[in-house]
Design a protein around this motif. Structure first.
Motif, PDB file in Angstrom:
ATOM      1  N   GLU A 253    -103.616  67.491  -8.404  1.00 11.44           N
ATOM      2  CA  GLU A 253    -105.072  67.281  -8.935  1.00 11.44           C
ATOM      3  C   GLU A 253    -104.844  65.569  -9.680  1.00 11.44           C
ATOM      4  N   GLY A 254    -103.833  65.513 -10.206  1.00  8.56           N
ATOM      5  CA  GLY A 254    -104.022  63.801 -10.593  1.00  8.56           C
ATOM      6  C   GLY A 254    -103.809  62.920  -9.336  1.00  8.56           C
ATOM      7  N   ILE A 255    -103.039  63.382  -8.467  1.00 10.59           N
ATOM      8  CA  ILE A 255    -102.987  62.521  -7.234  1.00 10.59           C
ATOM      9  C   ILE A 255    -104.141  62.475  -6.424  1.00 10.59           C
ATOM     10  N   ARG A 256    -104.928  63.318  -6.503  1.00 11.88           N
ATOM     11  CA  ARG A 256    -106.381  63.636  -5.707  1.00 11.88           C
ATOM     12  C   ARG A 256    -107.300  62.540  -6.235  1.00 11.88           C
ATOM     13  N   ARG A 257    -107.310  62.843  -7.640  1.00 13.47           N
ATOM     14  CA  ARG A 257    -108.137  61.764  -8.335  1.00 13.47           C
ATOM     15  C   ARG A 257    -107.814  60.328  -8.136  1.00 13.47           C
TER      16      ARG A 257
ATOM     17  N   GLN B 215     -99.538  72.008  -9.457  1.00 12.80           N
ATOM     18  CA  GLN B 215    -100.960  71.978  -9.318  1.00 12.80           C
ATOM     19  C   GLN B 215    -101.653  70.565 -10.292  1.00 12.80           C
ATOM     20  N   PHE B 216    -101.138  70.582 -11.272  1.00  9.29           N
ATOM     21  CA  PHE B 216    -101.488  69.622 -12.161  1.00  9.29           C
ATOM     22  C   PHE B 216    -101.126  68.238 -11.539  1.00  9.29           C
ATOM     23  N   LEU B 217    -100.115  67.935 -11.237  1.00  8.72           N
ATOM     24  CA  LEU B 217     -99.724  66.791 -10.480  1.00  8.72           C
ATOM     25  C   LEU B 217    -100.702  66.439  -9.168  1.00  8.72           C
TER      26      LEU B 217
ATOM     27  N   GLU C  88    -107.336  58.416 -32.850  1.00  7.63           N
ATOM     28  CA  GLU C  88    -106.889  57.403 -31.945  1.00  7.63           C
ATOM     29  C   GLU C  88    -106.858  57.775 -30.595  1.00  7.63           C
ATOM     30  N   TYR C  89    -106.710  59.080 -30.101  1.00  8.09           N
ATOM     31  CA  TYR C  89    -106.552  59.734 -28.805  1.00  8.09           C
ATOM     32  C   TYR C  89    -107.720  59.949 -28.212  1.00  8.09           C
ATOM     33  N   ASP C  90    -107.560  60.088 -26.781  1.00  8.31           N
ATOM     34  CA  ASP C  90    -108.820  60.541 -26.281  1.00  8.31           C
ATOM     35  C   ASP C  90    -108.812  62.110 -26.106  1.00  8.31           C
ATOM     36  N   ALA C  91    -109.897  62.609 -26.673  1.00  9.43           N
ATOM     37  CA  ALA C  91    -109.960  64.309 -26.804  1.00  9.43           C
ATOM     38  C   ALA C  91    -110.609  64.984 -25.570  1.00  9.43           C
ATOM     39  N   THR C  92    -110.701  63.999 -24.410  1.00 10.05           N
ATOM     40  CA  THR C  92    -111.261  64.535 -23.317  1.00 10.05           C
ATOM     41  C   THR C  92    -110.539  65.799 -22.720  1.00 10.05           C
ATOM     42  N   PRO C  93    -110.913  66.929 -22.501  1.00 10.65           N
ATOM     43  CA  PRO C  93    -110.007  68.137 -21.930  1.00 10.65           C
ATOM     44  C   PRO C  93    -109.259  67.720 -20.842  1.00 10.65           C
ATOM     45  N   ILE C  94    -108.147  68.314 -20.549  1.00  9.85           N
ATOM     46  CA  ILE C  94    -107.460  67.931 -19.087  1.00  9.85           C
ATOM     47  C   ILE C  94    -107.968  68.930 -18.106  1.00  9.85           C
ATOM     48  N   SER C  95    -107.795  68.682 -16.835  1.00  8.27           N
ATOM     49  CA  SER C  95    -107.911  69.507 -15.845  1.00  8.27           C
ATOM     50  C   SER C  95    -107.069  69.998 -14.921  1.00  8.27           C
ATOM     51  N   PHE C  96    -106.654  71.022 -14.554  1.00  8.21           N
ATOM     52  CA  PHE C  96    -105.732  71.343 -13.530  1.00  8.21           C
ATOM     53  C   PHE C  96    -106.277  71.300 -12.490  1.00  8.21           C
ATOM     54  N   GLY C  97    -107.622  71.530 -12.041  1.00  8.28           N
ATOM     55  CA  GLY C  97    -107.890  71.679 -10.768  1.00  8.28           C
ATOM     56  C   GLY C  97    -108.158  73.222 -10.226  1.00  8.28           C
ATOM     57  N   VAL C  98    -107.872  73.903 -10.971  1.00  8.06           N
ATOM     58  CA  VAL C  98    -108.001  75.400 -10.751  1.00  8.06           C
ATOM     59  C   VAL C  98    -109.066  76.064 -11.251  1.00  8.06           C
ATOM     60  N   PRO C  99    -110.216  76.616 -10.480  1.00 10.33           N
ATOM     61  CA  PRO C  99    -111.053  77.122 -10.979  1.00 10.33           C
ATOM     62  C   PRO C  99    -110.876  78.366 -11.967  1.00 10.33           C
ATOM     63  N   GLY C 100    -111.393  78.295 -13.100  1.00 14.46           N
ATOM     64  CA  GLY C 100    -111.114  79.416 -14.208  1.00 14.46           C
ATOM     65  C   GLY C 100    -110.143  78.927 -14.881  1.00 14.46           C
ATOM     66  N   LEU C 101    -109.111  78.326 -14.686  1.00 10.82           N
ATOM     67  CA  LEU C 101    -107.888  77.544 -15.505  1.00 10.82           C
ATOM     68  C   LEU C 101    -108.590  76.677 -16.338  1.00 10.82           C
TER      69      LEU C 101
END
Length: 62
Positions: free
Chosen positions: A58-62, A54-56, A12-25
């Motif tokens: 990246e969310g604002i940037r998108r 950093q996660f927040l 029922e949930y989106d399995a798309t991986p999250i992104s932190f916007g940090v290369p490598g992480l």
């Protein structure tokens, strides 16, 4: 009473991986699905707040 577990409802949930916007992480966190709650824990000075900010940002940037 509903006897289904969270694992039974995983589709029922989106399995798309999250992104932190940090290369490598992002490669390390590729197993963390989006639209879920994730708990970061650790000792003082380990970067939990930095990671969260950093996660927040990246969310604002998108």
């Amino acid at each position: 009473m509903n006897n289904t577990s969270i694992n039974d409802r995983a589709d029922e949930y989106d399995a798309t991986p999250i992104s932190f916007g940090v290369p490598g992480l992002d490669e390390v966190s590729s197993r963390w699905p989006a639209n879920r709650v994730h708990l970061l824990e650790g000792a003082l000075g380990r970067g939990k707040t930095t990671l969260a900010l950093q996660f927040l940002l990246e969310g604002i940037r998108r």
